[in-house]
Design an enzyme around this catalytic site. Structure first.
Site, PDB file in Angstrom:
ATOM      1  N   ARG A  51      -9.669   0.115   8.768  1.00 53.67           N
ATOM      2  CA  ARG A  51      -9.288  -1.275   8.992  1.00 53.67           C
ATOM      3  C   ARG A  51     -10.362  -2.059   9.722  1.00 53.67           C
ATOM      4  O   ARG A  51     -10.164  -3.249  10.000  1.00 53.67           O
ATOM      5  CB  ARG A  51      -8.009  -1.329   9.827  1.00 53.67           C
ATOM      6  CG  ARG A  51      -6.718  -1.420   9.017  1.00 53.67           C
ATOM      7  CD  ARG A  51      -5.558  -1.174   9.976  1.00 53.67           C
ATOM      8  NE  ARG A  51      -4.388  -1.950   9.698  1.00 53.67           N
ATOM      9  CZ  ARG A  51      -3.260  -1.441   9.162  1.00 53.67           C
ATOM     10  NH1 ARG A  51      -3.198  -0.186   8.807  1.00 53.67           N
ATOM     11  NH2 ARG A  51      -2.205  -2.201   9.016  1.00 53.67           N
ATOM     12  N   ARG A  95      -0.453  -9.621  13.162  1.00 56.69           N
ATOM     13  CA  ARG A  95      -1.016  -8.604  12.272  1.00 56.69           C
ATOM     14  C   ARG A  95      -1.871  -9.257  11.186  1.00 56.69           C
ATOM     15  O   ARG A  95      -2.921  -8.735  10.808  1.00 56.69           O
ATOM     16  CB  ARG A  95       0.108  -7.765  11.669  1.00 56.69           C
ATOM     17  CG  ARG A  95       0.648  -6.760  12.680  1.00 56.69           C
ATOM     18  CD  ARG A  95       2.072  -6.386  12.425  1.00 56.69           C
ATOM     19  NE  ARG A  95       2.262  -5.614  11.226  1.00 56.69           N
ATOM     20  CZ  ARG A  95       3.464  -5.359  10.698  1.00 56.69           C
ATOM     21  NH1 ARG A  95       4.557  -5.839  11.287  1.00 56.69           N
ATOM     22  NH2 ARG A  95       3.557  -4.642   9.625  1.00 56.69           N
ATOM     23  N   LYS A 148       0.834  -1.211   0.000  1.00 60.29           N
ATOM     24  CA  LYS A 148       0.000   0.000   0.000  1.00 60.29           C
ATOM     25  C   LYS A 148       0.871   1.265   0.000  1.00 60.29           C
ATOM     26  O   LYS A 148       0.663   2.176  -0.789  1.00 60.29           O
ATOM     27  CB  LYS A 148      -0.939   0.006   1.217  1.00 60.29           C
ATOM     28  CG  LYS A 148      -1.864  -1.210   1.276  1.00 60.29           C
ATOM     29  CD  LYS A 148      -2.805  -1.157   2.478  1.00 60.29           C
ATOM     30  CE  LYS A 148      -2.119  -1.275   3.830  1.00 60.29           C
ATOM     31  NZ  LYS A 148      -1.460  -2.584   4.071  1.00 60.29           N
ATOM     32  N   ARG A 189      14.370   0.649  10.053  1.00 58.93           N
ATOM     33  CA  ARG A 189      13.553  -0.579  10.096  1.00 58.93           C
ATOM     34  C   ARG A 189      12.541  -0.426  11.210  1.00 58.93           C
ATOM     35  O   ARG A 189      12.836   0.150  12.253  1.00 58.93           O
ATOM     36  CB  ARG A 189      14.443  -1.800  10.365  1.00 58.93           C
ATOM     37  CG  ARG A 189      15.417  -2.021   9.218  1.00 58.93           C
ATOM     38  CD  ARG A 189      15.746  -3.462   8.940  1.00 58.93           C
ATOM     39  NE  ARG A 189      16.744  -3.496   7.888  1.00 58.93           N
ATOM     40  CZ  ARG A 189      16.674  -4.239   6.789  1.00 58.93           C
ATOM     41  NH1 ARG A 189      15.650  -5.051   6.604  1.00 58.93           N
ATOM     42  NH2 ARG A 189      17.615  -4.194   5.872  1.00 58.93           N
ATOM     43  N   ARG A 214      11.565  -5.520   4.828  1.00 52.91           N
ATOM     44  CA  ARG A 214      11.236  -4.106   4.573  1.00 52.91           C
ATOM     45  C   ARG A 214      12.164  -3.153   5.326  1.00 52.91           C
ATOM     46  O   ARG A 214      12.497  -3.350   6.469  1.00 52.91           O
ATOM     47  CB  ARG A 214       9.790  -3.842   5.020  1.00 52.91           C
ATOM     48  CG  ARG A 214       9.447  -2.355   5.081  1.00 52.91           C
ATOM     49  CD  ARG A 214       7.965  -2.084   5.091  1.00 52.91           C
ATOM     50  NE  ARG A 214       7.239  -2.658   6.206  1.00 52.91           N
ATOM     51  CZ  ARG A 214       5.915  -2.664   6.294  1.00 52.91           C
ATOM     52  NH1 ARG A 214       5.173  -2.149   5.323  1.00 52.91           N
ATOM     53  NH2 ARG A 214       5.320  -3.195   7.336  1.00 52.91           N
TER      54      ARG A 214
END
Ligand code: ADP
Ligand code: ADP
Ligand code: ZN
Length: 208
Positions: free
Chosen positions: A89, A166, A14, A154, A123
């Site tokens: 969400r 998650r 996203k 990070r 990531r």
């Protein structure tokens, strides 16, 4: 004016797509995750409340998120619509959003769970400009980020344990929103298990 929602599991891409789409649409990106991390760093009341939820990979309570959005949407740059990244969400968040502003497109980036773990664990981002990178799929250029002030960042919650919580929060609390938006006829599914540029093309086409 109308806004866009970027929807999908954690690590779906996203933020990566938002960076590219803001360039084309001119709509400012509103990431509740970024806003919460800023609040945690600044030690505000919201930050103190949100921290433990974020660290354990649970969703932060709806009231907190809705208050953040209600305030953010009053900023002048939001007057002509925005691009929401990671919000709403939950169904209550979507209901609150519907009473604040109209949404023209919900762009759902679909990525299977087994891909999510590798995306999130690799990531990192640029501390200077916020650009998102990945150890193998999208590494930072050899001379650092194009913005010129490269510092590798990070996230504390980007580890294998938290990813699992998650993902379960996503499946239990967020994915029911897909039906909610489908019923409104504004839901666009995009195959997110492909190259970054291909996905951007598809999203821009869906927004035409
Ligand atoms: P989200 O905002 O949905 O949590 P990000 O945009 O931060 O997701 O992407 C998660 C990680 O996956 C980042 O490291 C990013 O570089 C990488 N990534 C994003 N899109 C792709 C893609 N299409 N293929 C492979 N890796 C991707
Ligand atoms: P990702 O896309 O990788 O899940 P985000 O930066 O969007 O990461 O969110 C990080 C964390 O912030 C989430 O795990 C959750 O704890 C909290 N958070 C962000 N947005 C919301 C939201 N709309 N509702 C509830 N919690 C949120
Ligand atoms: Zn940068």
């Amino acid at each position: 004016m109308s806004s866009i929602v970027l929807f999908g599991p954690p690590g779906a891409g996203k933020g990566t797509q938002a960076e590219r789409i803001t360039e084309t649409t001119g709509l400012p990106q509103i990431s509740t995750g970024d806003m919460l991390r800023a609040a945690v760093k600044a030690g505000t009341e919201t930050g103190v409340l949100a921290k433990s939820y974020m660290e354990s990979g649970q969703l932060v309570p709806d009231e907190v998120i809705i208050d953040l959005i209600k305030e953010r949407i009053t900023h002048p740059d939001a007057a002509h619509g925005v691009m929401f990244d990671g919000f709403p969400r939950t169904v209550p968040q979507a209901e609150a959003l519907a009473s604040i502003t109209s949404v023209s497109h919900v762009i759902a980036i679909e990525v299977p769970d087994d891909r999510i773990v590798e995306r999130i664990c690799g990531r990192y981002s640029c501390g200077g400009c916020g650009s998102v990178y990945h150890d193998t799929f999208n590494p930072v250029p050899e001379n650092g980020c194009d913005c010129g002030s490269w510092i590798e960042k990070r996230r504390a919650d980007d580890n294998e344990d938290t990813v699992m919580s998650r993902l379960s929060a996503y499946h239990a609390q967020t994915s029911p929103l897909a039906n909610w938006y489908q019923a409104k006829g504004i839901f666009h599914q995009i195959d997110g298990n492909r190259g970054i540029d291909d996905i951007t093309q598809d999203i821009l086409r869906a927004l035409e």
